[in-house]
Design a protein around this motif. Structure first.
Motif, PDB file in Angstrom:
ATOM      1  N   LEU A   1       0.837  -1.200   0.000  1.00 24.63           N
ATOM      2  CA  LEU A   1       0.000   0.000   0.000  1.00 24.63           C
ATOM      3  C   LEU A   1       0.871   1.249   0.000  1.00 24.63           C
ATOM      4  CD1 LEU A   1      -2.662   1.607   0.399  1.00 24.63           C
ATOM      5  CD2 LEU A   1      -2.338   1.302   2.860  1.00 24.63           C
ATOM      6  N   ASN A   2       1.882   1.254   0.848  1.00 24.82           N
ATOM      7  CA  ASN A   2       2.752   2.415   0.931  1.00 24.82           C
ATOM      8  C   ASN A   2       3.549   2.601  -0.351  1.00 24.82           C
ATOM      9  OD1 ASN A   2       4.579   4.470   2.135  1.00 24.82           O
ATOM     10  ND2 ASN A   2       3.663   3.747   4.032  1.00 24.82           N
TER      11      ASN A   2
ATOM     12  N   LEU B   1       4.792   5.756  -5.027  1.00 24.36           N
ATOM     13  CA  LEU B   1       5.173   5.723  -6.442  1.00 24.36           C
ATOM     14  C   LEU B   1       4.146   6.365  -7.352  1.00 24.36           C
ATOM     15  CD1 LEU B   1       6.771   2.206  -7.059  1.00 24.36           C
ATOM     16  CD2 LEU B   1       7.900   4.422  -7.162  1.00 24.36           C
ATOM     17  N   SER B   2       2.944   6.605  -6.840  1.00 21.78           N
ATOM     18  CA  SER B   2       1.851   7.057  -7.699  1.00 21.78           C
ATOM     19  C   SER B   2       2.119   8.418  -8.343  1.00 21.78           C
ATOM     20  CB  SER B   2       0.533   7.114  -6.907  1.00 21.78           C
ATOM     21  OG  SER B   2       0.625   8.048  -5.844  1.00 21.78           O
TER      22      SER B   2
ATOM     23  N   ILE C   1      12.322  -0.391 -10.838  1.00 22.81           N
ATOM     24  CA  ILE C   1      11.225   0.560 -10.649  1.00 22.81           C
ATOM     25  C   ILE C   1      11.696   1.980 -10.944  1.00 22.81           C
ATOM     26  CG2 ILE C   1       9.797   1.665  -8.869  1.00 22.81           C
ATOM     27  CD1 ILE C   1       8.613  -0.920  -9.819  1.00 22.81           C
ATOM     28  N   SER C   2      12.883   2.333 -10.489  1.00 21.04           N
ATOM     29  CA  SER C   2      13.420   3.674 -10.702  1.00 21.04           C
ATOM     30  C   SER C   2      13.619   3.951 -12.185  1.00 21.04           C
ATOM     31  CB  SER C   2      14.751   3.838  -9.958  1.00 21.04           C
ATOM     32  OG  SER C   2      14.573   3.727  -8.576  1.00 21.04           O
ATOM     33  N   LEU C   3      14.170   2.975 -12.886  1.00 22.83           N
ATOM     34  CA  LEU C   3      14.438   3.164 -14.314  1.00 22.83           C
ATOM     35  C   LEU C   3      13.149   3.240 -15.130  1.00 22.83           C
ATOM     36  CD1 LEU C   3      17.446   0.696 -14.746  1.00 22.83           C
ATOM     37  CD2 LEU C   3      17.530   3.190 -14.694  1.00 22.83           C
ATOM     38  N   VAL C   4      12.167   2.418 -14.755  1.00 26.02           N
ATOM     39  CA  VAL C   4      10.905   2.393 -15.497  1.00 26.02           C
ATOM     40  C   VAL C   4      10.090   3.654 -15.230  1.00 26.02           C
ATOM     41  CG1 VAL C   4       8.669   1.236 -15.701  1.00 26.02           C
ATOM     42  CG2 VAL C   4      10.784  -0.110 -15.685  1.00 26.02           C
ATOM     43  N   SER C   5       9.984   4.047 -13.957  1.00 29.12           N
ATOM     44  CA  SER C   5       9.116   5.185 -13.609  1.00 29.12           C
ATOM     45  C   SER C   5       9.579   6.480 -14.268  1.00 29.12           C
ATOM     46  CB  SER C   5       9.056   5.356 -12.089  1.00 29.12           C
ATOM     47  OG  SER C   5      10.334   5.682 -11.567  1.00 29.12           O
ATOM     48  N   VAL C   6      10.877   6.654 -14.420  1.00 25.77           N
ATOM     49  CA  VAL C   6      11.379   7.907 -14.977  1.00 25.77           C
ATOM     50  C   VAL C   6      11.039   8.029 -16.465  1.00 25.77           C
ATOM     51  CG1 VAL C   6      13.686   7.170 -15.732  1.00 25.77           C
ATOM     52  CG2 VAL C   6      13.352   9.480 -14.824  1.00 25.77           C
TER      53      VAL C   6
END
Length: 462
Positions: free
Chosen positions: A210-211, A216-217, A260-265
């Motif tokens: 949940l956190n 990340l949202s 996650i860091s690479l994808v989100s950016v």
């Protein structure tokens, strides 16, 4: 390869190794999350990019100089920036070592009384249930503020479709963002403390996920990293000390974080959703191509230091004028549209673009995004004296909060407090606002917890 930069990088690693020896030489058991060790972990992450750049001159041209106006493109200033990075680390760690000696019990007792750190004391089984209930209350309250925040920025789906507009959409809503992040994070840590004690792994995973979703949202990676560190600190000091820092599970978690860091950016680009929904493989390709620019160099600030050092050779120091934004910080932007930014990293990005900056300035005169200046704010305002003072004080505070946690026998309240102050403190205007907000919200957290404890215990008696 630049031999001088390489030698400075190697010396930097030597200094960090020396810090690690000093930090752990007199300890019978390892203390993986002491402020000194946490500082060393993050400094290693900043040293790796410096080493990488020193052996790859093309990356300096493509990744560093590409971001700067022509006046800042100088190898001499890169060397200067490398040297100052090492000096800053030495000063900060010296502050941590000095902070370990600050053990004023009267001051600890005063802070305990004002904030109420000892409220989460477990004397009987019912206290564990009450603590969990309080954690759920804070998660629920944080989610309510989070939903309100999303309605103000046009909804979550619309934000994801236009993630490149995040800075503009969230402008003026910083306090709401800070509050829901604090409430959900602290509530989750409180609940996780109970689920860890009772070994309820499924419930722990639900709370953890949940956190992660909430943090990340908005496409941010930093808050997620610090939440994971906070969970590790909570488990380490509150539940069970680790014998090894790195295990297979933790290495897999690190790999997950990197992905996650690479994808989100990638979704910060215009029309990113349309681009990658048609070709999901392209997302992973672009993500791993951006490893160098978006992840490896994220932990380096050499381009910012170059700008600061060069700019203030030709301009006067600000003498505290960038801190005038603290006076206007409580005023809503809809009432005072011209108010200067708390995030004075906008000044630094404006400098990098070749502008002349004279704070305080309206946000309308500055770039929409920023390069956080951190404790270099001391240099920008007061020269080398401010540089030394800010970096030294920034090391004292986490060491002092560590002593406070030990004074309180690693109670859950003191561990929660330490999770927010375990890192070297940022003393820029935005950092000071964060410190003040943290202290205020901790007071509110413990005050509301007292009320909840009273109501719950009254209900149990009846």
């Amino acid at each position: 390869m630049n031999v001088l930069l390489l030698l400075i990088s190697i010396f930097y690693f030597f200094c960090l190794s020396l810090f690690f020896y000093i930090e752990n030489k007199n300890k019978k058991k390892p203390d993986f999350f002491s402020p000194g060790n946490i500082f060393i972990y993050f400094q290693v992450l900043s040293a790796i990019p410096l080493f990488f750049l020193s052996i790859n001159n093309s990356s300096i041209e493509n990744l560093i100089f590409k971001q700067l106006s022509n006046e800042f493109k100088s190898y001499n200033y890169i060397i200067f920036a490398y040297i100052m990075t090492v000096i800053a680390s030495i000063i900060s760690y010296s502050g941590i070592v000095f902070g370990y000696s600050l053990k004023n019990k009267n001051l600890f007792l005063i802070l305990n009384t004002i904030i109420g750190i000892r409220i989460f004391r477990i004397k009987k089984t019912s206290d564990i249930k009450n603590i969990f209930t309080i954690g759920l209350v804070f998660i629920g309250f944080g989610i309510c503020v989070y939903i309100y925040f999303l309605t103000r920025i046009g909804g979550l789906t619309d934000l994801w479709l236009n993630l490149n507009e995040r800075a503009d959409r969230t402008a003026g809503l910083g306090y709401f963002h800070f509050f829901y992040t604090f409430a959900i994070t602290m509530g989750s840590l409180i609940c996780l403390y109970v689920t860890f004690l009772k070994k309820k792994h499924f419930m722990s995973m639900l709370i953890f996920l949940l956190n992660i979703f909430v943090l990340l949202s908005l496409g941010q990676r930093g808050p997620l990293l610090y939440f994971i560190i906070s969970v590790m600190i909570l488990r380490y000091y509150g539940i069970k000390r680790l014998k090894k820092l790195f295990t297979l599970k933790r290495v897999l978690l690190i790999i997950f974080m990197v992905i996650i860091s690479l994808v989100s950016v990638q979704f910060r680009q215009i029309n990113a959703v349309e681009k990658y929904s048609d070709n999901p493989r392209l997302l992973m390709t672009d993500a791993f191509k951006s490893f160098e620019s978006h992840l490896l160099l994220r932990f380096s600030r050499v381009e910012r230091d170059i700008v600061i050092l060069k700019y203030f050779e030709e301009h006067d120091f600000w003498l505290g004028s960038s801190y005038l934004s603290l006076v206007t910080a409580p005023i809503p932007r809809n009432i005072f549209p011209e108010k200067p930014p708390i995030d004075t990293g906008r000044y630094l990005l404006g400098m990098a673009q070749g502008r002349t900056i004279n704070p305080p300035m309206s946000v309308k005169q500055l770039p929409p995004s920023s390069w956080p200046e951190g404790n270099w704010a001391g240099y920008m305002n007061f020269g080398i004296f401010g540089f030394i003072l800010f970096f030294f004080i920034s090391g004292i505070i986490p060491a002092w909060s560590y002593n406070l946690m030990k004074f309180n026998s690693f109670s859950i309240g003191s561990i929660l407090f330490y999770t927010q102050f375990c890192r070297v403190i940022n003393l820029s205007p935005s950092g000071i606002v964060e410190i003040i907000m943290n202290l205020i919200l901790f007071f509110i957290l413990f005050f509301i917890s007292k009320i909840c404890f009273f109501l719950l215990k009254s209900k149990q008696k009846t």
